[in-house]
Design a protein around this motif. Structure first.
Motif, short mmCIF file in Angstrom:
data_model
loop_
_atom_site.label_atom_id
_atom_site.label_comp_id
_atom_site.label_asym_id
_atom_site.label_seq_id
_atom_site.Cartn_x
_atom_site.Cartn_y
_atom_site.Cartn_z
N GLU A 245 -18.04 -4.52 -8.40
CA GLU A 245 -18.36 -4.07 -7.04
C GLU A 245 -17.94 -5.13 -6.02
OE1 GLU A 245 -22.22 -2.78 -4.28
OE2 GLU A 245 -22.49 -3.38 -6.38
N THR B 293 0.82 -1.22 0.00
CA THR B 293 0.00 0.00 0.00
C THR B 293 0.85 1.27 0.00
OG1 THR B 293 -0.14 0.06 2.43
CG2 THR B 293 -1.83 -1.21 1.25
N ARG C 102 -6.84 -8.66 -7.13
CA ARG C 102 -6.45 -7.52 -7.97
C ARG C 102 -6.41 -7.92 -9.43
NH1 ARG C 102 -2.56 -6.67 -3.89
NH2 ARG C 102 -0.88 -7.35 -5.27
N ALA D 153 -13.49 -12.40 1.99
CA ALA D 153 -13.07 -11.94 0.66
C ALA D 153 -13.32 -13.03 -0.38
CB ALA D 153 -11.59 -11.56 0.68
N ASN E 282 -14.13 -5.24 -5.63
CA ASN E 282 -13.66 -4.10 -4.84
C ASN E 282 -13.93 -4.30 -3.36
OD1 ASN E 282 -12.41 -2.27 -6.68
ND2 ASN E 282 -14.41 -1.79 -7.55
N LYS E 283 -15.10 -4.85 -3.05
CA LYS E 283 -15.40 -5.14 -1.64
C LYS E 283 -14.44 -6.20 -1.09
CE LYS E 283 -20.31 -3.91 -1.41
NZ LYS E 283 -21.69 -4.41 -1.16
N LEU F 234 -11.41 -6.66 -1.97
CA LEU F 234 -10.11 -6.04 -1.73
C LEU F 234 -10.07 -5.28 -0.41
CD1 LEU F 234 -9.19 -4.76 -5.31
CD2 LEU F 234 -8.03 -6.54 -4.01
N THR F 235 -11.21 -4.77 0.04
CA THR F 235 -11.23 -4.09 1.34
C THR F 235 -11.10 -5.10 2.48
OG1 THR F 235 -13.65 -4.18 1.54
CG2 THR F 235 -12.71 -2.27 0.41
N GLU F 236 -11.45 -6.36 2.20
CA GLU F 236 -11.29 -7.41 3.22
C GLU F 236 -9.88 -7.99 3.19
OE1 GLU F 236 -13.61 -8.23 5.35
OE2 GLU F 236 -15.29 -7.11 4.51
N ASP F 237 -9.38 -8.24 1.98
CA ASP F 237 -8.06 -8.86 1.83
C ASP F 237 -7.47 -8.42 0.49
OD1 ASP F 237 -5.81 -10.48 2.06
OD2 ASP F 237 -6.82 -12.22 1.20
N ASN F 238 -6.44 -7.57 0.55
CA ASN F 238 -5.84 -7.00 -0.66
C ASN F 238 -4.88 -8.02 -1.27
OD1 ASN F 238 -4.97 -5.28 -2.65
ND2 ASN F 238 -3.81 -3.95 -1.31
#
Length: 554
Positions: free
Chosen positions: A337, A17, A352, A316, A340-341, A343-347
């Motif tokens: 959508e 990040t 990706r 995720a 993307n959700k 990715l907020t749990e586990d990038n």
């Protein structure tokens, strides 16, 4: 640079990040002329930190050298909104615009701009001052006159001989590792987080030595903390996975149900069931969506009953499973959508990549769905009406839409090229005509319009080539015959007047074909002979078709 890339890659692995890591690695890739990777890192830097101007510099630089001039210009404009006075962004935008409109001396092969030139060739004092403000070590180096003299020597050598400069730089780096640190700072690469060992130098004796790393402990097997029920559940899951691989879906579902019966508070078993349902066909898709939504809504309840049963990573994966169903239903916005959700749990890299892929699929699908030859023809006819009314701009807009609706129709590009020629946008017209002839090499009118565009750009030899190509296809074509006659008359007129057309010379000197002719040793000898002994030169030209062709082009 390769070593630096390796270090930055390791840093990204620890913290994906941090935008600075991607920015620095992008700069290294660009210095190695690996512009595709530089663009990927620059784009990721901008995504992570959209309010940081330097990220736009990195992205624009890569786009410029990939000859994506439109994209580079937009990137620099976006950066200038954040930093209107940034000199590097301003210069980059100017170079991108020059290259976009094919001004002589512009383009990725002409040295670039906005930090785009030879990475050894410019002393970026602003980047060095900025690095000094962030890193006291660089500020100290700047006070060392001997070190600064070395850097100035490297820069001055690069103006005349880049290969010698690189050799000198490597020699200086071996003698004094600080040269590498200063050089990287000049490229805008943040070295504040690097140790001397990272940069290939010896450890600074003034710094306290680090304690040696502790001896690795003998690995001990972690105790199995699972309950008997959880062990039985995992055994059933393993059997279900084997059956799933064999496409024995009914039996696999039975095994996953047994796992859920033993441990109902773990998302993994439900997720595996959903995978089986997806394979069983579209009639199970609603069941997958309903199950996944229910699991996500009960995540905290499940996690309370079984810590880790609804961890971020497992949630995720549930969201990705929903995305897969939406993708199969071609509900791309909903799939995006869900990714993307997730990715907020586990990038994760998997998510990706899946997101990028679905975005490409959506774009392709929308373009394909937009195709409509009948509507394309309607827009073409409307464009023709505007063209007859001499409203060239509106005609171009209609032709644009026609091409979007049917990009495989050659005549649409020819029509738009005619409008662009009237708008004096000759390079754009030539690009359309090249695409037209790629789709239909026998389209004589495209050759005629190409000849006209070259004529207006005073590239008379290319105009003749275009008209001759048209006449090979249709010897009696009136437009090509008149066009060729016009070009020959203009050439004769220019020769008689003896006047030098500066614009024509600029276009010619920017033409790679002319440059190749002028650098040919045989042509050079012939031109000298033409000055000293015209009669012998004329005789040699009469016997050599290569000389005849070169002279006609010159």
């Amino acid at each position: 640079y390769s070593d630096a890339i390796q270090h930055f890659t390791e840093a990204i692995g620890f913290d994906p990040t941090d935008h600075v890591f991607f920015s620095n690695r992008s700069a290294c890739y660009a210095s190695l002329e690996r512009y595709k990777e530089a663009l990927e890192d620059g784009a990721e830097c901008v995504r992570l930190k959209p309010d940081w101007p330097k990220g736009f510099t990195r992205k624009g630089l890569a786009e410029f050298f990939l000859k994506q001039y439109d994209e580079a210009a937009e990137t620099y404009k976006a950066g200038l909104k954040l930093a209107p006075d940034d000199a590097v962004l301003k210069e980059g935008l100017q170079k991108a615009m020059d290259a976009k409109y094919e001004l002589p001396g512009s383009g990725a092969g002409a040295g670039g701009g906005g930090g785009m030139g030879n990475p050894f060739g410019s002393f970026d004092a602003n980047s060095l001052a900025s690095a000094a403000a962030k890193n006291p070590k660089i500020a100290t180096y700047m006070q060392d006159k001997d070190l600064m003299q070395k850097m100035n020597m490297i820069m001055s050598v690069g103006k005349g001989n880049q290969q010698m400069q690189q050799q000198l730089l490597m020699q200086m780096m071996n003698q004094d590792p600080r040269v590498l640190e200063v050089f990287m700072a000049m490229q805008g690469i943040d070295v504040s987080t690097m140790s001397p060992e990272d940069l290939g130098g010896d450890k600074d004796p003034s710094q306290p030595s680090r304690a040696p790393p502790p001896a690795p402990k003998k690995e001990e097997e972690e105790p199995d903390l699972r309950s008997p029920e959880q062990k039985e559940a995992d055994e059933s899951k393993a059997k279900g996975n084997e059956l799933y691989k064999k496409k024995q879906f009914a039996e696999a579902l039975e095994m996953y149900d047994k796992a859920i019966e033993k441990e109902p508070n773990d998302l993994t078993y439900y997720n595996n069931k959903c995978a089986v349902w997806i394979e069983m066909g579209a009639d199970k898709y609603d069941l997958v969506i309903e199950t996944c939504k229910d699991l996500v809504s009960r995540r905290y309840e499940i996690n309370s009953a079984n810590p880790g049963g609804a961890s971020f990573e497992k949630v995720a994966k549930i969201l990705c499973r929903m995305a897969k169903v939406y993708e199969k239903r071609k509900m791309f916005d909903e799939a995006i959508e869900m990714y993307n959700k997730a990715l907020t749990e586990d990038n994760s890299r998997f998510t990706r990549n899946a997101l990028r892929e679905i975005q490409k699929v959506k774009e392709t699908h929308e373009k394909t769905a937009y195709l409509d030859p009948e509507k394309a023809e309607a827009h073409r006819e409307k464009g023709n009406e505007y063209f007859k009314e001499q409203d060239w701009a509106k005609a171009k807009v209609e032709y644009d839409e026609a091409i979007n609706r049917n990009p495989e129709d050659a005549k649409l590009y020819s029509n738009r090229a005619a409008a662009l020629t009237k708008l004096l946008a000759y390079p754009d017209a030539l690009r359309d005509l090249d695409e037209c002839l790629r789709l239909d090499p026998t389209f004589v009118k495209a050759h005629s319009r190409k000849g006209a565009a070259h004529f207006f750009m005073k590239e008379y030899h290319k105009a003749l080539q275009a008209y001759e190509a048209g006449l090979k296809l249709e010897p009696g074509n009136d437009e090509c015959l008149k066009g060729r006659e016009q070009v020959l008359s203009k050439i004769a007129e220019t020769s008689r007047s003896g006047e030098v057309d500066e614009e024509q010379i600029r276009h010619a000197m920017a033409d790679p074909e002319i440059q190749q002719i002028l650098h040919d040793p045989q042509i050079n000898m012939f031109l000298k002979e033409l000055q000293n002994n015209p009669r012998e030169a004329q005789k040699a030209m009469a016997e050599d078709s290569k000389l005849q062709e070169a002279v006609s082009k010159l």
